[in-house]
Write a protein that holds these residues in place. Structure first.
Motif, short mmCIF file in Angstrom:
data_model
loop_
_atom_site.label_atom_id
_atom_site.label_comp_id
_atom_site.label_asym_id
_atom_site.label_seq_id
_atom_site.Cartn_x
_atom_site.Cartn_y
_atom_site.Cartn_z
N LYS A 33 0.18 -7.80 -10.41
CA LYS A 33 1.44 -7.32 -10.96
C LYS A 33 1.57 -5.81 -10.81
O LYS A 33 2.67 -5.28 -10.62
CB LYS A 33 1.56 -7.72 -12.44
N SER A 34 0.46 -5.09 -10.90
CA SER A 34 0.50 -3.65 -10.68
C SER A 34 0.86 -3.34 -9.24
O SER A 34 1.63 -2.41 -8.95
CB SER A 34 -0.85 -3.02 -11.02
N THR A 35 0.31 -4.12 -8.31
CA THR A 35 0.66 -3.95 -6.90
C THR A 35 2.14 -4.21 -6.67
O THR A 35 2.83 -3.49 -5.93
CB THR A 35 -0.18 -4.90 -6.03
N GLU A 36 2.65 -5.24 -7.35
CA GLU A 36 4.06 -5.60 -7.24
C GLU A 36 4.94 -4.48 -7.79
O GLU A 36 5.95 -4.11 -7.17
CB GLU A 36 4.29 -6.90 -8.02
N LEU A 37 4.56 -3.94 -8.94
CA LEU A 37 5.34 -2.86 -9.54
C LEU A 37 5.32 -1.61 -8.65
O LEU A 37 6.36 -0.96 -8.45
CB LEU A 37 4.81 -2.52 -10.93
N ALA A 38 4.16 -1.28 -8.11
CA ALA A 38 4.06 -0.11 -7.23
C ALA A 38 5.00 -0.24 -6.04
O ALA A 38 5.67 0.72 -5.64
CB ALA A 38 2.62 0.07 -6.76
N GLY A 39 5.10 -1.45 -5.51
CA GLY A 39 6.01 -1.69 -4.38
C GLY A 39 7.46 -1.45 -4.77
O GLY A 39 8.24 -0.86 -4.01
N LEU A 40 7.83 -1.92 -5.99
CA LEU A 40 9.19 -1.72 -6.46
C LEU A 40 9.51 -0.24 -6.62
O LEU A 40 10.56 0.24 -6.18
CB LEU A 40 9.38 -2.44 -7.79
N LEU A 41 8.59 0.50 -7.25
CA LEU A 41 8.83 1.92 -7.50
C LEU A 41 8.86 2.72 -6.20
O LEU A 41 9.64 3.67 -6.06
CB LEU A 41 7.76 2.47 -8.44
N GLU A 42 8.04 2.34 -5.23
CA GLU A 42 8.08 3.00 -3.92
C GLU A 42 9.43 2.77 -3.25
O GLU A 42 10.00 3.68 -2.64
CB GLU A 42 6.94 2.48 -3.03
N ASP A 43 9.92 1.53 -3.37
CA ASP A 43 11.24 1.22 -2.80
C ASP A 43 12.31 2.11 -3.42
O ASP A 43 13.17 2.66 -2.73
CB ASP A 43 11.59 -0.25 -3.05
#
Length: 536
Positions: A33-43
């Motif tokens: 989930k942290s990896t998923e969130l990091a991807g969202l914030l990078e986007d």
């Protein structure tokens, strides 16, 4: 990648409204989930040169992130990944922290700025909850406006241990400074009123000073909105007093039978209704609950409506559109365990019961749909129906029968909600054929047994049916001259949004017709030579 191309393009357009740089400060661990969130914030950060992303957050909740106005303490925090219903909350938080102004009423915004005290809010939400965004967005806005207000929005499904420790069994649930503040849908004005103890008295004083209306609509659902629009279009003085604008539509998930609108959701429709009403000269008095209907002292005189806060409104005609609410079982334990295992919104609260055993009370369309939805989340569903057979559409029953973790019990009357003092542990029901009483061990009960009209306050004033519905004729007229009614609170059959809209429109036209045919009198009883209504 969390955002598809269309969402990125849309969000990029929104982010052009940011006037001050913002930072997305993430607190992450090694989990998926942290990896998923990091991807969202990078986007998000890639879409604007005014947005930056760093991984230096130290929040104990992981994954979480702070949206902070650069160089300040102004910000909001999300613990979890705010997609689903909360994506709009994320977008608004980005804009407001970034300096884009809110569209809320200026006096309400100033009231937030003037709040004196230190307030630390925590809101537990679920991504499938349609009522949660209103609360999350209101508290986020408050934390942007007032530096002494902080807010963290927490996805209960991701922080299960925390939810269990605090015994959160319904969303949205809000804590203030570590203590339970409230649960259920709340608007900004409601939250502020709870904090600003003088607000209610000020509101009552302001309402009491209003001049008489030509048409006063009581209730803000589809029928009330339609009535207000049709009345205002006649050029007459129109007011609408609503306990909550949108009414029960706010608690509706998917709407697919509103003609010309293939699909929408309740809160979205409610917002559109209010926006449409505000395009006209309508005095909207939200968060106002009616207490008493006072008939005119003489033909053509003014009708009174007394509100819970003590204020009294007057009008030449009144249109009642108070709607309906979910019917309760009325058994021992139901009130004791409401929001502690007894729930009425499977979409909102279902995710909190993941892996648990629950019951659904009611075998109509709502009950069977709830059982189908919950079956994909919980360990087991027991559906209990009073009648000898389910009443839902056959297509829904077929789907229900295909689910291996659902048990259906018919000819059963729920007699008691059982609990351990903190939460639900089961229920008792009586077999209506044998008379035997049975017990079912479970952790949640979702009540889906139809509607009851919001008309208790009218029982001594106008004619009601045995079911408590307001009796109306083909023109929407009630037993009291000058008073009309429309929507789910009336005897009009088929409680549907599209029917409520039509009936509300008809009631407004009937009220206008009534007005122009009256010989009005002033407060002293003398006949008036002319009125705004007749002139219109």
């Amino acid at each position: 990648m969390m955002l598809d191309t269309a969402m990125k393009d849309q969000l990029k357009g929104y982010l052009t409204n940011i006037t001050q740089p913002i930072e997305l400060v993430a607190s992450l661990d090694e989990g998926a989930k942290s990896t998923e969130l990091a991807g969202l914030l990078e986007d998000i950060a890639s879409l604007s040169d005014k947005v930056s992303f760093v991984r230096t957050g130290t929040d104990a909740r992981k994954p979480s992130f702070l949206i902070r106005r650069a160089g300040t303490d102004i910000g909001v925090t999300f613990a979890g990944i705010p997609m689903g219903h909360e994506f709009t909350s994320l977008v608004l938080a980005l804009l407001q922290v970034g300096g884009h102004p809110s569209k809320a009423a200026p006096e309400l915004l100033q009231q937030v700025r003037d709040l004196d005290g230190d307030y630390s809010f925590e809101t537990y939400f679920s991504l499938s909850c349609q009522n949660c965004p209103d609360v999350v967005q209101a508290l986020n806005l408050m934390s942007v406006l007032n530096p002494r207000i902080k807010h963290v929005a927490i996805d209960g499904a991701l922080f299960k241990e925390e939810v269990d420790a605090r015994k959160v069994m319904a969303v949205p649930t809000v804590y203030l400074n570590g203590e339970l503040f409230d649960s259920g849908r709340m608007e900004l004005a409601q939250i502020v009123a709870k904090l600003d103890t003088g607000a209610a008295a000020k509101a009552a004083e302001k309402i009491a000073a209003k001049e008489a209306f030509d048409v006063l609509v009581v209730g803000g659902g589809p029928a009330g909105a339609a009535a207000a629009i049709y009345a205002a279009r006649k050029g007459i003085r129109t007011g609408i007093a609503a306990e909550r604008f949108g009414g029960q539509v706010l608690d509706t998930m998917a709407i697919e039978n509103l003609i010309s609108v293939p699909h929408t959701e309740g809160p979205k429709l409610a917002s559109a209704l209010e926006t449409h009403v505000r395009e006209y000269d309508v005095d909207i008095m939200n968060l106002q609950k009616a207490k008493k209907l006072i008939p005119a002292a003489r033909p053509g005189g003014l009708i009174g409506v007394e509100l819970e806060n003590g204020a009294k409104l007057k009008a030449k005609t009144v249109i009642l559109t108070t709607g309906a609410r979910w019917r309760q079982m009325g058994v021992p334990g139901e009130d004791d365990y409401r929001n502690r295992g007894v729930a009425y919104c499977p979409h909102c609260d279902g995710p909190l019961f993941k892996g648990k055993r629950v019951a659904v009370i009611g075998g109509g369309n709502s009950g069977v749909e709830a059982a189908i939805d919950l079956a994909g989340i919980v360990a087991h569903v027991t559906l209990i129906e009073f009648d000898g057979q389910l009443r839902a559409d056959e297509v829904l029953q077929r789907k229900l029968r295909s689910l291996s973790n659902v048990k259906v019990i018919t000819s059963a009357m729920t007699t008691e909600v059982l609990g351990d003092g903190d939460k639900v542990t089961g229920l008792s029901y009586k077999d209506r054929n044998s008379g035997d009483v049975h017990h079912v061990e479970l952790e949640g009960i979702f009540v889906q047994i139809g509607l009851v009209p919001n008309t208790e306050w009218l029982k001594d004033d106008i004619a009601l049916s045995q079911r408590g519905e307001i009796e109306v004729d083909v023109r929407g007229a009630t037993s009291m001259p000058g008073v009309f009614a429309a929507g789910d609170a009336t005897t009009t059959p088929y409680k549907q949004i599209v029917i409520a809209m039509g009936e509300g429109s008809k009631a407004a036209l009937s009220a206008f017709d009534y007005l122009i045919r009256q010989v009005p009198v002033d407060e002293s009883g003398e006949a008036e030579t002319a009125t705004a209504s007749a002139a219109a």
